[in-house]
Design a protein around this motif. Structure first.
Motif, PDB file in Angstrom:
ATOM      1  N   ALA A   1       0.840  -1.191   0.000  1.00 23.74           N
ATOM      2  CA  ALA A   1       0.000   0.000   0.000  1.00 23.74           C
ATOM      3  C   ALA A   1       0.871   1.235   0.000  1.00 23.74           C
ATOM      4  CB  ALA A   1      -0.904   0.011   1.238  1.00 23.74           C
TER       5      ALA A   1
ATOM      6  N   LEU B   1       0.636   5.501   0.333  1.00 21.08           N
ATOM      7  CA  LEU B   1      -0.223   6.612   0.687  1.00 21.08           C
ATOM      8  C   LEU B   1      -0.469   7.487  -0.533  1.00 21.08           C
ATOM      9  CD1 LEU B   1       1.201   7.759   4.125  1.00 21.08           C
ATOM     10  CD2 LEU B   1      -0.925   6.533   3.700  1.00 21.08           C
ATOM     11  N   PHE B   2      -1.684   7.960  -0.664  1.00 26.74           N
ATOM     12  CA  PHE B   2      -2.029   8.866  -1.750  1.00 26.74           C
ATOM     13  C   PHE B   2      -1.241  10.160  -1.612  1.00 26.74           C
ATOM     14  CE2 PHE B   2      -4.607  12.657  -2.593  1.00 26.74           C
ATOM     15  CZ  PHE B   2      -4.616  12.596  -3.966  1.00 26.74           C
TER      16      PHE B   2
ATOM     17  N   SER C   1      -9.168  11.349  -3.163  1.00 28.88           N
ATOM     18  CA  SER C   1      -8.066  10.601  -2.542  1.00 28.88           C
ATOM     19  C   SER C   1      -8.106   9.156  -3.015  1.00 28.88           C
ATOM     20  CB  SER C   1      -8.157  10.661  -1.010  1.00 28.88           C
ATOM     21  OG  SER C   1      -9.380  10.103  -0.554  1.00 28.88           O
TER      22      SER C   1
ATOM     23  N   TYR D   1      -6.271   5.073  -2.355  1.00 34.08           N
ATOM     24  CA  TYR D   1      -5.464   4.167  -1.541  1.00 34.08           C
ATOM     25  C   TYR D   1      -5.490   2.787  -2.169  1.00 34.08           C
ATOM     26  CZ  TYR D   1      -6.288   7.848   1.904  1.00 34.08           C
ATOM     27  OH  TYR D   1      -6.366   9.067   2.547  1.00 34.08           O
TER      28      TYR D   1
ATOM     29  N   VAL E   1      -5.301  -0.892  -1.034  1.00 34.58           N
ATOM     30  CA  VAL E   1      -5.366  -1.702   0.175  1.00 34.58           C
ATOM     31  C   VAL E   1      -5.892  -3.091  -0.180  1.00 34.58           C
ATOM     32  CG1 VAL E   1      -6.334  -1.925   2.488  1.00 34.58           C
ATOM     33  CG2 VAL E   1      -5.822   0.343   1.577  1.00 34.58           C
TER      34      VAL E   1
ATOM     35  N   LEU F   1      -1.532   8.159  -7.966  1.00 32.74           N
ATOM     36  CA  LEU F   1      -1.052   7.173  -6.987  1.00 32.74           C
ATOM     37  C   LEU F   1      -0.231   6.137  -7.719  1.00 32.74           C
ATOM     38  CD1 LEU F   1      -1.269   5.909  -4.041  1.00 32.74           C
ATOM     39  CD2 LEU F   1      -3.013   4.424  -5.033  1.00 32.74           C
TER      40      LEU F   1
END
Length: 342
Positions: free
Chosen positions: A4, A6-7, A274, A276, A278, A338
């Motif tokens: 993962a 972070l944005f 945003s 992410y 995950v 991202l």
């Protein structure tokens, strides 16, 4: 397994609490991308204090000190114990006949590529203390990826034919734990020396920049091995010595904005989205009232998925081959991105 990330709202400069970036140091690079960003960074970092090559032995005690021993990325074994360790001063090369004899000063960007010229010859950002024997095996070969090594060091660094698409010559592959370190070193070199690098000779270079295969490989290495505390500490230590910084340690997202698929976009406006990655799913939260489009590309810039993103949380399945990807979307003039590993 998924990593993962972070944005990041790209090019919004944030002075992280664990770095020591001087206030305003990167102001001239704000809201830029592509070649204008590389030029701006060159103008920021190009006038460093040039040190004598012989002084590096002493500087290594500040820049590459791993609890009192030499931090050698060619023999260090992060998951366990290193086969060899070196003490500063007493274990300097000298002569050597095998791995473990001594450490020397490795030009990770080989000095023959730039004809042993200053200031490159003593620039600490690409000079590391490494085992003399392994350093000799690496020679001036490019970095790359190896399946059938002709030589393997004690920590698993390898020499052999390159399997990364675009180049089939002999290469040296560092271990995964340090691939990002060397990638960000190379992005520094072709930025700090963009005014002279067109005269250098290497299969990793084209003109004043990285060749295509080297660029995509190093972008992948940067993603697979993110910036570590070791690099942050070293960046600060070299800054104290030379007076310049490696911007790709301070702001690794700039790598994508200069060399990646998002190199031609610009940013401005208010944050409204945003992202992410995950557990193998990309979660995109659109707080605007508008539908937007999300584009996902691989490191060659090929689109692998393009889908609409509605208001609220959107779940995007990552049903494409494993690798490094960049997801990009734009709302009201602002671009969001991202980089993630599938």
């Amino acid at each position: 397994m998924y990593k993962a990330f972070l944005f990041i709202v790209i090019l919004t400069l944030c002075n992280k609490g664990f770095t020591q970036i001087p206030p305003g140091y990167y102001n001239a690079a704000e809201n830029l991308s592509g070649e204008p960003l590389r030029t701006a960074l060159y103008n920021i970092i190009n006038d460093h204090s040039v040190k004598d090559y012989t002084a590096l032995w002493g500087y290594f005690q500040t820049t590459d000190n791993n609890g009192g021993i030499v931090w050698d990325m060619y023999t260090d074994n992060p998951p366990g114990s290193a086969t060899y360790t070196y003490n500063f001063g007493s274990d300097q090369c000298g002569n050597y006949t095998s791995e473990g004899d001594c450490f020397n000063r490795e030009h990770s960007f080989p000095k023959s590529w730039f004809n042993d010229d200053l200031p490159m010859y003593s620039d600490l950002f690409h000079l590391y203390p490494t085992d003399g024997w392994v350093n000799g095996k690496r020679g001036n070969y490019p970095y790359g990826e190896v399946n059938s090594p002709t030589y393997t060091s004690s920590n698993g660094s390898k020499l052999g034919a390159n399997i990364y698409p675009g180049y089939s010559g002999t290469v040296f592959e560092p271990i995964d734990a340090y691939k990002g370190d060397f990638a960000r070193t190379y992005f520094y070199m072709v930025t700090r020396y963009k005014n002279v690098s067109s005269t250098w000779a290497s299969d990793m270079l084209t003109g004043d920049n990285l060749s295509g295969w080297a660029k995509t490989m190093l972008i992948s290495w940067d993603a697979l091995d993110p910036v570590s505390q070791k690099e942050i500490d070293r960046n600060n230590a070299v800054y104290a010595i030379q007076g310049n910084r490696n911007p790709f340690i301070d702001m690794p997202s700039w790598i994508d904005w200069i060399w990646g698929p998002t190199a031609s976009v610009s940013v401005m406006g208010k944050s409204q989205l945003s992202m992410y990655n995950v557990d193998g799913l990309l979660r995109v939260n659109n707080i605007s009232s508008k539908q937007v489009w999300l584009n996902i590309v691989n490191m060659l810039g090929t689109t692998v998925k393009e889908i609409p993103i509605q208001q609220g949380e959107n779940i995007v399945e990552l049903n494409f081959p494993k690798g490094v990807y960049i997801a990009t979307s734009a709302i009201e003039g602002r671009v969001y991105t991202l980089k993630f590993v599938r």
